[in-house]
Design a protein around this motif. Structure first.
Motif, PDB file in Angstrom:
ATOM      1  N   UNK A  52      23.484   9.288 -17.339  1.00  0.00           N
ATOM      2  CA  UNK A  52      23.097  10.398 -18.209  1.00  0.00           C
ATOM      3  C   UNK A  52      22.515   9.834 -19.488  1.00  0.00           C
ATOM      4  N   UNK A  53      21.355  10.304 -19.856  1.00  0.00           N
ATOM      5  CA  UNK A  53      20.698   9.843 -21.079  1.00  0.00           C
ATOM      6  C   UNK A  53      21.431  10.415 -22.281  1.00  0.00           C
ATOM      7  N   UNK A  54      21.618   9.624 -23.329  1.00  0.00           N
ATOM      8  CA  UNK A  54      22.328  10.163 -24.502  1.00  0.00           C
ATOM      9  C   UNK A  54      21.527  11.293 -25.144  1.00  0.00           C
ATOM     10  N   UNK A  55      22.251  12.263 -25.692  1.00  0.00           N
ATOM     11  CA  UNK A  55      21.564  13.351 -26.382  1.00  0.00           C
ATOM     12  C   UNK A  55      21.263  12.927 -27.795  1.00  0.00           C
ATOM     13  N   UNK A  56      20.047  13.130 -28.193  1.00  0.00           N
ATOM     14  CA  UNK A  56      19.676  12.770 -29.555  1.00  0.00           C
ATOM     15  C   UNK A  56      19.672  14.059 -30.375  1.00  0.00           C
ATOM     16  N   UNK A  94      10.383   1.349 -17.683  1.00  0.00           N
ATOM     17  CA  UNK A  94      10.393   1.666 -19.101  1.00  0.00           C
ATOM     18  C   UNK A  94      11.524   2.616 -19.442  1.00  0.00           C
ATOM     19  N   UNK A  95      11.677   3.632 -18.610  1.00  0.00           N
ATOM     20  CA  UNK A  95      12.745   4.601 -18.847  1.00  0.00           C
ATOM     21  C   UNK A  95      14.109   3.906 -18.832  1.00  0.00           C
ATOM     22  N   UNK A  96      14.293   2.987 -17.891  1.00  0.00           N
ATOM     23  CA  UNK A  96      15.590   2.301 -17.748  1.00  0.00           C
ATOM     24  C   UNK A  96      15.933   1.488 -18.981  1.00  0.00           C
ATOM     25  N   UNK A 100      13.877  12.183 -22.219  1.00  0.00           N
ATOM     26  CA  UNK A 100      14.240  13.148 -23.258  1.00  0.00           C
ATOM     27  C   UNK A 100      14.368  14.539 -22.640  1.00  0.00           C
ATOM     28  N   UNK A 101      13.444  14.845 -21.727  1.00  0.00           N
ATOM     29  CA  UNK A 101      13.434  16.186 -21.156  1.00  0.00           C
ATOM     30  C   UNK A 101      14.521  16.390 -20.115  1.00  0.00           C
ATOM     31  N   UNK A 102      14.638  15.449 -19.201  1.00  0.00           N
ATOM     32  CA  UNK A 102      15.533  15.691 -18.065  1.00  0.00           C
ATOM     33  C   UNK A 102      16.862  14.969 -18.183  1.00  0.00           C
ATOM     34  N   UNK A 103      16.977  14.060 -19.131  1.00  0.00           N
ATOM     35  CA  UNK A 103      18.218  13.389 -19.494  1.00  0.00           C
ATOM     36  C   UNK A 103      18.956  12.781 -18.305  1.00  0.00           C
ATOM     37  N   UNK A 104      18.219  12.155 -17.419  1.00  0.00           N
ATOM     38  CA  UNK A 104      18.883  11.435 -16.336  1.00  0.00           C
ATOM     39  C   UNK A 104      18.032  10.212 -15.982  1.00  0.00           C
ATOM     40  N   UNK A 105      18.714   9.109 -15.675  1.00  0.00           N
ATOM     41  CA  UNK A 105      18.008   7.881 -15.330  1.00  0.00           C
ATOM     42  C   UNK A 105      18.543   7.368 -13.994  1.00  0.00           C
TER      43      UNK A 105
END
Lengths: 352, 564
Positions: free
Chosen positions: A169-173, A85-87, A260-265
């Protein structure tokens, strides 16, 4: 029989270990607090972080507990369902970030990310149940467990093959960045607030669903007794699939919150949270949804405050490295001294 | 009934679709591309394509099995192959027209080239469709053939694939011995080509089929003759067999050379651990996922006791042979100490808690907290190689004998334990703890002995690993090792000692030989575990009691003496 065995040497050994650990915790905490290295604001930050982290654990733990309640098996691959789901949520998030949609309609964007993640996880869980678990109903007890372990690694490395090995790296919202000031020096990160609220809403709706809807009632009936439920006209297979869907969508949502919290996938991101969530489920009493929620929150806070509180005072360098040790030790101690968990009524000994 | 004689369209198309999806998955995780460099038959067929064609073959075989008559079977398998190729063509088309690489890293132009046989979209796809359909029909044909011939053909194909994969290793080995290069050189591809030559493939295929059919007709006679012999003759025959095996084992490193001996060594360490885990999981039925902990404890004990680096807080600088028993003793103690908390746990809980133990040990080894004592993330360096009667065991060829000695010891111990009173208690406990207890088995002692014995074997393996590498890092002791070992005993057959060797050779040896394979190791293991549990939960070389348990409906097989 049981009373004769009560004071065997193994029990005495375990009591000594337990007492030593408890003593260490007390001494460590006292020393840490006496030294006064940390301010109240820092403790508050840690606690809020723990609460947010615990909410994520609780959401994942619900999946373990729901499936365990019905099938009496630990769905080892649940951590990979969380990861999937995260991916997929990540891919939607990055593409929306790139074309600016996420900046213009942040709320709609976030909802879309959640929908993608939850759907992906749910679909994967249904496929998993259909291919791997359903043919094994009634097999010897190690068989489904080994299947689940195999499925877990298969999924993990399939994702690695499909989407590459790199950490993304997860995008910053922007919408959920920054902090909200409270009284005095106290403040709370927006992201953590979002995580806590989102998790609370989902857990509340799950509790409602299980308690009041027809499917929820059927689920409870099946977990009570499969054969009798089938006699009452409940399609057991269908209910099992729905349970998987429910647990998986919560895991998918947890995946988004975690990102959202750790911003890494990464492809292996599911393993440790999965293990923690299992700990949380056991802590609350496996097979018991409210217990899983409570266990998750407790574990989150325990793990966030624990290393600093217990270990810092004992003069152990870099206590944060040992947070997983604390969590796993707690799991073992609970299983030994209170295998039913905080709220549970099911014995690990008789039903596992 | 009329429906029974009708053509089963639904199954044929469904299986084709499933095969197609599997094919797409195989292609997209990158297996087709990275296996493409290795030819099985030089210039004709690569490993990557083999995987796709194998998928078609198997799907078509099942598709054929759902049809009422032979001619229908052939048609159905052809349709299955055709549908498969359509799905694959769709993938090729998508790769050509969309930029999938942003998300799916392996959807590369190179993959497209392989799928279309380097002929571009329209022409290449036609050949893809034709080839898949033909292979589909072949799969159906395989179903129609009598079982005996089918077995021979599959064995022949398997042998061709095996020799083709091993080509470079065989070539290197032959070259190093110097002789026989020209004698069998014609079998393999020339120059930079890998795999068998076309003639070589045909010859291997023919020889294997012939041999298999001959053996199939003559084996009962030979067996009958052996069993007619007087017992002392049978016994001496068996001793002769063991002697031959021992001779081969002792002579092996001389033939194999440096690289292959190293591969055998790694396999040996895994087999050693497998024998230990086989006691815990196979005999006693305790699913231990933290087995790597003892491997780590063994390696670290020897590291701390013998390291000459001078970086640790205490320098023991012992001799290896002194450290070895201490290390094993500590592992046994660790087995007991980690066993006590889980005495009352069963099945799933045991698995998770032991997994937690494994992680705890690894995190502790990695932490700054214990860094002065065991080196933290930098590990322990400068562990001297052992010295055996003046011979320094620092080369794979010499370490080989240490590992073989360990394996033989473990083999002997586990075989004797299996047939002992303790072994029977383990098995009783595996089947039902409560009943076992009612029969007077002391569960606490029995369980702890299982954990301790398993830990000792694993510790021995870790000890040897430490002196083999000379340096140890916490990262060498990840959960994946436990999963590897678990996979190998499950594939071999839980509780079966020969199964551990089979599993070790397949799951630890093969990936070392096929370097491309290493990346997909856990993917394939995972799939293997899932498939094995559904198709053959008792493993490839099952233990007799397990076999009966999993096939309760089957007629009771007469207990055959287990070969070892």
């Amino acid at each position: 029989m049981q009373s004769l065995k009560r004071f065997s040497w193994t029990d005495i050994f375990m009591w000594i270990v337990g007492a030593t650990l408890l003593l260490l915790i007390v001494i460590g905490s006292t020393l840490t607090l006496q030294q006064g290295k940390y301010t109240t604001v820092q403790w508050f930050d840690l606690a809020v972080f723990g609460l947010a982290q615990g909410s994520v654990y609780a959401l994942i733990a619900l999946g373990y507990t729901l499936v365990y309640g019905i099938l009496r098996m630990i769905n080892f691959a649940h951590s990979e369902i969380f990861m999937s789901g995260a991916y997929l949520g990540y891919f939607v998030a990055t593409s929306m970030q790139r074309n600016g949609f996420l900046q213009e309609n942040p709320l709609l964007g976030i909802v879309l990310i959640f929908l993608t993640a939850m759907t992906t996880s749910a679909i994967l869980a249904v496929i998993l149940e259909r291919i791997a678990y359903r043919p094994l109903r009634g097999a010897p007890r190690l068989v489904p467990l080994i299947t689940a372990i195999g499925a877990s690694f298969f999924l993990q490395y399939t994702f690695r093959g499909l989407f590459g090995t790199q950490n993304r790296a997860y995008p910053e919202i922007d919408y959920i960045r920054g902090a909200i000031p409270l009284f005095g020096d106290f403040q709370i990160q927006k992201i953590q607030l979002v995580v806590i609220i989102a998790a609370a809403v989902m857990m509340a709706s799950l509790a409602f669903f299980v308690q009041y809807t027809k499917t929820g009632k059927a689920m409870r009936a099946v977990s009570e007794d499969k054969n009798v439920a089938a006699l009452m006209g409940i399609d057991v297979d269908k209910i099992i699939v729905r349970t998987f869907v429910l647990g998986a969508s919560l895991a998918g949502a947890a995946g988004v919150l975690y990102c959202f919290m750790f911003r890494i996938v990464t492809f292996y991101m599911g393993f440790i949270p999965g293990l923690k969530a299992f700990t949380a489920a056991v802590l609350g009493g496996i097979g018991n949804p409210p217990g899983a929620m409570l266990g998750g929150l407790f574990l989150g806070i325990f793990e966030s405050l624990g290393p600093t509180l217990f270990l810092d005072g004992l003069g152990i360098p870099a206590p944060y490295q040992l947070k997983d040790v604390i969590a796993f030790t707690m799991l073992v101690m609970i299983l030994i001294f209170r295998p039913t968990g905080i709220l549970g009524e099911r014995l690990s000994k008789t039903k596992a | 009934m009329s429906t029974q004689n009708r053509f089963n369209w639904q199954k044929a198309i469904q299986l084709g679709g499933i095969a197609g999806l599997i094919g797409v998955l195989i292609a997209l995780v990158g297996m087709v591309e990275s296996f493409d460099h290795r030819d099985i038959v030089a210039g004709a067929i690569s490993m990557g394509w083999t995987m796709l064609l194998l998928t078609v073959l198997v799907a078509a075989y099942f598709s054929a099995s759902h049809q009422p008559s032979k001619s229908f079977s052939l048609v159905a398998s052809g349709i299955t192959g055709f549908i498969f190729s359509l799905v694959m063509s769709l993938l090729a088309f998508l790769i050509e027209n969309l930029d999938l690489r942003q998300i799916l890293v392996n959807a590369s132009p190179n993959l497209l080239k392989i799928l279309t046989l380097e002929n571009g979209i329209p022409n290449g796809l036609i050949s893809l469709i034709v080839i898949s359909t033909i292979f589909g029909i072949l799969g159906g044909a395989l179903y129609i053939l009598p079982a005996k011939i089918r077995k021979a053909i599959s064995l022949g194909l398997g042998m061709v694939a095996f020799l083709g994969l091993m080509e470079d290793i065989i070539q290197v080995t032959i070259a190093s011995t110097g002789s026989g290069n020209s004698a069998i050189g014609w079998m393999f591809g020339r120059g930079t080509q890998s795999g068998l030559s076309i003639i070589g493939a045909i010859v291997v295929f023919g020889v294997v089929i012939g041999g298999n059919l001959l053996w199939g007709t003559n084996a009962p006679k030979i067996n009958a003759q052996v069993s007619k012999m007087p017992p002392n003759r049978q016994r001496s025959l068996r001793i002769l067999g063991y002697g031959l095996i021992l001779l081969v084992v002792l002579y092996l490193p001389v033939v194999l050379g440096l690289y292959l001996t190293e591969v055998v060594n790694v396999t040996g360490l895994f087999i050693l651990m497998g024998l230990g885990l086989n006691i815990v999981v196979g005999f006693a039925g305790l699913l231990d996922l933290g087995y790597v902990a003892f491997y780590a404890i063994g390696a670290y004990t020897v590291g701390v006791l013998t390291s000459l680096s001078g970086q640790l807080s205490t320098a023991f600088e012992w001799n290896f042979w002194w450290a070895l028993p201490v290390s094993i003793f500590i592992c046994v103690m660790a087995g007991v100490v980690l066993g006590i908390p889980v005495l009352n746990m069963r099945g799933d809980y045991l698995a998770i808690v032991t997994l937690g133990f494994g992680e705890i040990i690894r995190i502790l080894a990695l932490s700054d907290f214990l860094k002065p004592h065991i080196g933290g993330s930098q590990g322990i360096v400068n562990i001297p190689p052992p010295d055996f009667l003046g011979v320094l065991l620092n080369k794979p060829q010499t370490l080989y004998y240490l590992i073989v000695a360990g394996c033989i010891l473990a083999l002997f111990v586990s075989q004797r334990l299996r047939d002992s009173r303790l072994g029977r208690s383990w098995k009783a406990m595996r089947e039902d703890e409560d009943v076992a207890q009612a029969m007077g088995i002391n569960l606490v002692a029995t369980k702890l002995l299982a954990f301790a014995t398993g830990a000792a074997f694993s510790g021995l393996s870790g000890t040897i690993l430490a002196v083999k590498l000379g340096t140890i890092y916490p990262h060498s002791f990840a959960l994946l090792i436990s999963i590897n070992v678990l996979s190998l005993i499950i594939v071999g057959g839980m509780g079966s000692i020969p199964g551990v060797f089979i599993g070790g050779l397949l799951l630890a040896g093969m990936p070392e030989l096929l370097r491309e394979f290493a990346e997909y190791r856990l993917l394939i293991y995972g799939a293997l575990l899932v498939v094995m549990m559904q198709v053959r939960p008792e493993g490839f070389w099952p233990e007799e009691t397990h076999k009966r348990e999993f096939h309760e409906d089957a007629p009771d097989v007469t207990p055959v003496q287990e070969a070892a």
